[in-house]
Design an enzyme around this catalytic site. Structure first.
Site, PDB file in Angstrom:
ATOM      1  N   SER A 285       0.847  -1.194   0.000  1.00  0.00           N
ATOM      2  CA  SER A 285       0.000   0.000   0.000  1.00  0.00           C
ATOM      3  C   SER A 285       0.882   1.242   0.000  1.00  0.00           C
ATOM      4  O   SER A 285       1.609   1.489   0.976  1.00  0.00           O
ATOM      5  CB  SER A 285      -0.895   0.016   1.245  1.00  0.00           C
ATOM      6  OG  SER A 285      -1.403   1.322   1.422  1.00  0.00           O
TER       7      SER A 285
ATOM      8  N   HIS B 213      -1.397  -1.301  -4.091  1.00  0.00           N
ATOM      9  CA  HIS B 213      -2.660  -0.882  -3.486  1.00  0.00           C
ATOM     10  C   HIS B 213      -2.657   0.639  -3.313  1.00  0.00           C
ATOM     11  O   HIS B 213      -1.734   1.202  -2.719  1.00  0.00           O
ATOM     12  CB  HIS B 213      -2.790  -1.587  -2.140  1.00  0.00           C
ATOM     13  CG  HIS B 213      -4.100  -1.413  -1.454  1.00  0.00           C
ATOM     14  ND1 HIS B 213      -5.226  -2.138  -1.796  1.00  0.00           N
ATOM     15  CD2 HIS B 213      -4.471  -0.603  -0.436  1.00  0.00           C
ATOM     16  CE1 HIS B 213      -6.234  -1.779  -1.019  1.00  0.00           C
ATOM     17  NE2 HIS B 213      -5.806  -0.840  -0.175  1.00  0.00           N
TER      18      HIS B 213
ATOM     19  N   ASP C 257      -4.665   3.805  -1.891  1.00  0.00           N
ATOM     20  CA  ASP C 257      -5.706   4.175  -0.926  1.00  0.00           C
ATOM     21  C   ASP C 257      -6.203   5.588  -1.180  1.00  0.00           C
ATOM     22  O   ASP C 257      -5.503   6.564  -0.902  1.00  0.00           O
ATOM     23  CB  ASP C 257      -5.147   4.070   0.497  1.00  0.00           C
ATOM     24  CG  ASP C 257      -5.045   2.634   0.962  1.00  0.00           C
ATOM     25  OD1 ASP C 257      -6.048   1.907   0.831  1.00  0.00           O
ATOM     26  OD2 ASP C 257      -3.972   2.239   1.449  1.00  0.00           O
TER      27      ASP C 257
ATOM     28  N   MET D 179      -8.721   8.500  -0.252  1.00  0.00           N
ATOM     29  CA  MET D 179      -9.550   8.940   0.891  1.00  0.00           C
ATOM     30  C   MET D 179     -10.024  10.366   0.664  1.00  0.00           C
ATOM     31  O   MET D 179      -9.270  11.202   0.155  1.00  0.00           O
ATOM     32  CB  MET D 179      -8.748   8.880   2.187  1.00  0.00           C
ATOM     33  CG  MET D 179      -8.125   7.523   2.458  1.00  0.00           C
ATOM     34  SD  MET D 179      -7.393   7.464   4.101  1.00  0.00           S
ATOM     35  CE  MET D 179      -6.524   5.887   4.015  1.00  0.00           C
TER      36      MET D 179
ATOM     37  N   HIS E 215      -8.390   1.401  -3.990  1.00  0.00           N
ATOM     38  CA  HIS E 215      -9.328   1.247  -2.868  1.00  0.00           C
ATOM     39  C   HIS E 215      -9.993   2.602  -2.619  1.00  0.00           C
ATOM     40  O   HIS E 215      -9.369   3.515  -2.065  1.00  0.00           O
ATOM     41  CB  HIS E 215      -8.529   0.766  -1.640  1.00  0.00           C
ATOM     42  CG  HIS E 215      -9.329   0.599  -0.394  1.00  0.00           C
ATOM     43  ND1 HIS E 215      -8.739   0.398   0.834  1.00  0.00           N
ATOM     44  CD2 HIS E 215     -10.665   0.585  -0.168  1.00  0.00           C
ATOM     45  CE1 HIS E 215      -9.679   0.285   1.757  1.00  0.00           C
ATOM     46  NE2 HIS E 215     -10.856   0.404   1.182  1.00  0.00           N
TER      47      HIS E 215
ATOM     48  N   MET F 217     -12.084   4.934  -0.735  1.00  0.00           N
ATOM     49  CA  MET F 217     -12.728   5.239   0.555  1.00  0.00           C
ATOM     50  C   MET F 217     -13.347   6.625   0.426  1.00  0.00           C
ATOM     51  O   MET F 217     -12.905   7.597   1.057  1.00  0.00           O
ATOM     52  CB  MET F 217     -11.685   5.178   1.679  1.00  0.00           C
ATOM     53  CG  MET F 217     -11.251   3.754   1.999  1.00  0.00           C
ATOM     54  SD  MET F 217      -9.715   3.675   2.943  1.00  0.00           S
ATOM     55  CE  MET F 217      -8.534   3.738   1.604  1.00  0.00           C
TER      56      MET F 217
ATOM     57  N   GLY G 259      -8.881   4.667   7.096  1.00  0.00           N
ATOM     58  CA  GLY G 259      -8.563   6.075   7.277  1.00  0.00           C
ATOM     59  C   GLY G 259      -7.085   6.326   7.500  1.00  0.00           C
ATOM     60  O   GLY G 259      -6.575   7.359   7.099  1.00  0.00           O
TER      61      GLY G 259
ATOM     62  N   GLY H 196      -2.976   4.368   7.962  1.00  0.00           N
ATOM     63  CA  GLY H 196      -2.085   3.226   8.021  1.00  0.00           C
ATOM     64  C   GLY H 196      -1.556   3.057   9.440  1.00  0.00           C
ATOM     65  O   GLY H 196      -1.803   3.898  10.307  1.00  0.00           O
ATOM     66  N   GLY H 197      -0.853   1.978   9.660  1.00  0.00           N
ATOM     67  CA  GLY H 197      -0.159   1.780  10.929  1.00  0.00           C
ATOM     68  C   GLY H 197      -1.037   1.446  12.120  1.00  0.00           C
ATOM     69  O   GLY H 197      -0.598   1.571  13.261  1.00  0.00           O
TER      70      GLY H 197
ATOM     71  N   ASP I 206      -6.938  -5.985   4.522  1.00  0.00           N
ATOM     72  CA  ASP I 206      -6.327  -4.656   4.507  1.00  0.00           C
ATOM     73  C   ASP I 206      -6.336  -4.047   5.902  1.00  0.00           C
ATOM     74  O   ASP I 206      -7.395  -3.734   6.449  1.00  0.00           O
ATOM     75  CB  ASP I 206      -7.133  -3.774   3.540  1.00  0.00           C
ATOM     76  CG  ASP I 206      -6.486  -2.419   3.287  1.00  0.00           C
ATOM     77  OD1 ASP I 206      -5.388  -2.178   3.803  1.00  0.00           O
ATOM     78  OD2 ASP I 206      -7.123  -1.612   2.576  1.00  0.00           O
ATOM     79  N   GLY I 207      -5.134  -3.855   6.446  1.00  0.00           N
ATOM     80  CA  GLY I 207      -5.005  -3.150   7.715  1.00  0.00           C
ATOM     81  C   GLY I 207      -4.327  -3.977   8.788  1.00  0.00           C
ATOM     82  O   GLY I 207      -4.808  -5.051   9.157  1.00  0.00           O
ATOM     83  N   GLY I 208      -3.169  -3.507   9.235  1.00  0.00           N
ATOM     84  CA  GLY I 208      -2.484  -4.174  10.347  1.00  0.00           C
ATOM     85  C   GLY I 208      -1.840  -5.491   9.971  1.00  0.00           C
ATOM     86  O   GLY I 208      -1.564  -6.323  10.836  1.00  0.00           O
TER      87      GLY I 208
ATOM     88  N   SER J 132       2.567  -0.091   6.299  1.00  0.00           N
ATOM     89  CA  SER J 132       3.657   0.338   7.177  1.00  0.00           C
ATOM     90  C   SER J 132       4.683  -0.753   7.473  1.00  0.00           C
ATOM     91  O   SER J 132       5.807  -0.446   7.870  1.00  0.00           O
ATOM     92  CB  SER J 132       3.093   0.921   8.471  1.00  0.00           C
ATOM     93  OG  SER J 132       2.161   0.034   9.026  1.00  0.00           O
TER      94      SER J 132
HETATM   95  C1  DX5 Z   1      -6.346   1.970   5.646  1.00  0.00           C
HETATM   96  C2  DX5 Z   1      -5.897   1.603   4.262  1.00  0.00           C
HETATM   97  C3  DX5 Z   1      -4.834   0.570   4.218  1.00  0.00           C
HETATM   98  C4  DX5 Z   1      -3.531   0.996   4.842  1.00  0.00           C
HETATM   99  C5  DX5 Z   1      -2.935  -0.204   5.477  1.00  0.00           C
HETATM  100  O1  DX5 Z   1      -7.470   2.757   5.579  1.00  0.00           O
HETATM  101  O2  DX5 Z   1      -6.990   1.098   3.509  1.00  0.00           O
HETATM  102  O3  DX5 Z   1      -4.614   0.101   2.903  1.00  0.00           O
HETATM  103  O4  DX5 Z   1      -2.601   1.509   3.936  1.00  0.00           O
HETATM  104  O5  DX5 Z   1      -1.807   0.184   6.152  1.00  0.00           O
HETATM  105  P1  DX5 Z   1      -1.091  -0.725   7.231  1.00  0.00           P
HETATM  106  O6  DX5 Z   1      -0.547  -1.917   6.485  1.00  0.00           O
HETATM  107  O7  DX5 Z   1      -0.030   0.160   7.768  1.00  0.00           O
HETATM  108  O8  DX5 Z   1      -2.119  -1.121   8.240  1.00  0.00           O
HETATM  109 ZN    ZN Z   2      -6.617   0.088   1.530  1.00  0.00          ZN
END
Ligand code: DX5
Ligand code: ZN
Length: 227
Positions: A11, A36, A38, A40, A69, A71, A145, A147-148, A178-180, A201
């Site tokens: 991402s 990926h 993102d 927003m 993606h 959002m 919303g 990362g990390g 997606d996420g964490g 991240s």
């Molecule tokens: C969050 C995004 C994710 C984000 C994931 O809203 O959709 O794609 O980049 O980041 P990590 O891998 O740091 O959780």
């Molecule tokens: Zn995403």
């Protein structure tokens, strides 16, 4: 349907945007399967990131397919712009689409693959009617919303449910999370049924290179095959 290996989608939300092209080249050299992107809008999610312009720049910088993606509220207005920017797959959120079937068909008509993303609180069952139309389901394992964030473990059960729902269709629908996702959680989400991992991240960090990050991920997934 059996896929050969777990795919990784870096991402770029976590990338260093002063040298995005270089970071995309590093992803390509390391064998990333998707990039990926993102998007927003500060409305659906409490953050504003990139749009078609940066997507098009990423498309120029790499031949890796772009997994966009969205959002954003009312995504229908923006589908064509992202298709023109080079999106291979466009993912819209279930929560933003009152006429989801129409939106899915619009994405297909633009020649893109289509995915539907669901927030951590959105039940898997809400995808039952549209699932056969999809190329991918994108399960948010954090609240979108930023990362990390830390993976919400309550979403693992939903990944299992979706894996069963996808198997029942007999179609090759990607189950993307997606996420964490990081070295500690990657194997767990794959065991639950994920076959595409979005990683931000844990890949773009000052602590190690993208190449090292990808290598470490591949090694924790070494014995894991898509379910
Ligand atoms: C969050 C995004 C994710 C984000 C994931 O809203 O959709 O794609 O980049 O980041 P990590 O891998 O740091 O959780
Ligand atoms: Zn995403």
């Amino acid at each position: 349907m059996l896929k050969e290996r777990i795919r990784i989608a870096p991402s770029i939300l976590a990338a260093d945007f002063t040298r995005l092209g270089e970071q995309l080249q590093a992803c390509e050299a390391a064998g990333a399967d998707w990039i990926h992107v993102d998007v927003m809008d500060g409305r659906f999610v409490p953050n504003i990131t990139m749009g078609p312009m940066v997507t098009a720049a990423a498309h120029r910088a790499t031949s890796i397919p772009l997994d966009v993606h969205l959002m954003i509220v009312e995504p229908d207005h923006m589908l064509e712009a992202f298709a023109k920017a080079g999106a291979k797959r466009i993912n819209v959120h279930w929560e933003t689409c009152p006429h989801l079937d129409r939106t899915i068909r619009a994405i297909k008509a633009l020649g893109c693959d289509v995915g539907v993303a669901i927030n951590p609180h959105t039940p898997a069952a809400l995808l039952s009617e549209v699932l056969p139309l999809l190329d991918a389901v994108l399960v948010m394992t954090v609240n979108p919303g930023f990362g990390g964030q830390e993976l919400i473990t309550g979403t693992l059960n939903k990944i299992r449910q979706l894996r069963a729902m996808i198997s029942a269709t007999g179609q090759a629908i990607d189950l993307e999370v997606d996420g964490g996702v990081n070295l500690e959680t990657a194997a767990t989400v794959v065991e639950a049924g994920a076959d595409v991992l979005v990683v931000g991240s844990a890949l773009f960090t000052e602590r190690y290179s993208v190449a090292t990050g990808m290598q470490q991920l591949r090694s924790v997934l070494a014995n894991k095959k898509p379910v």
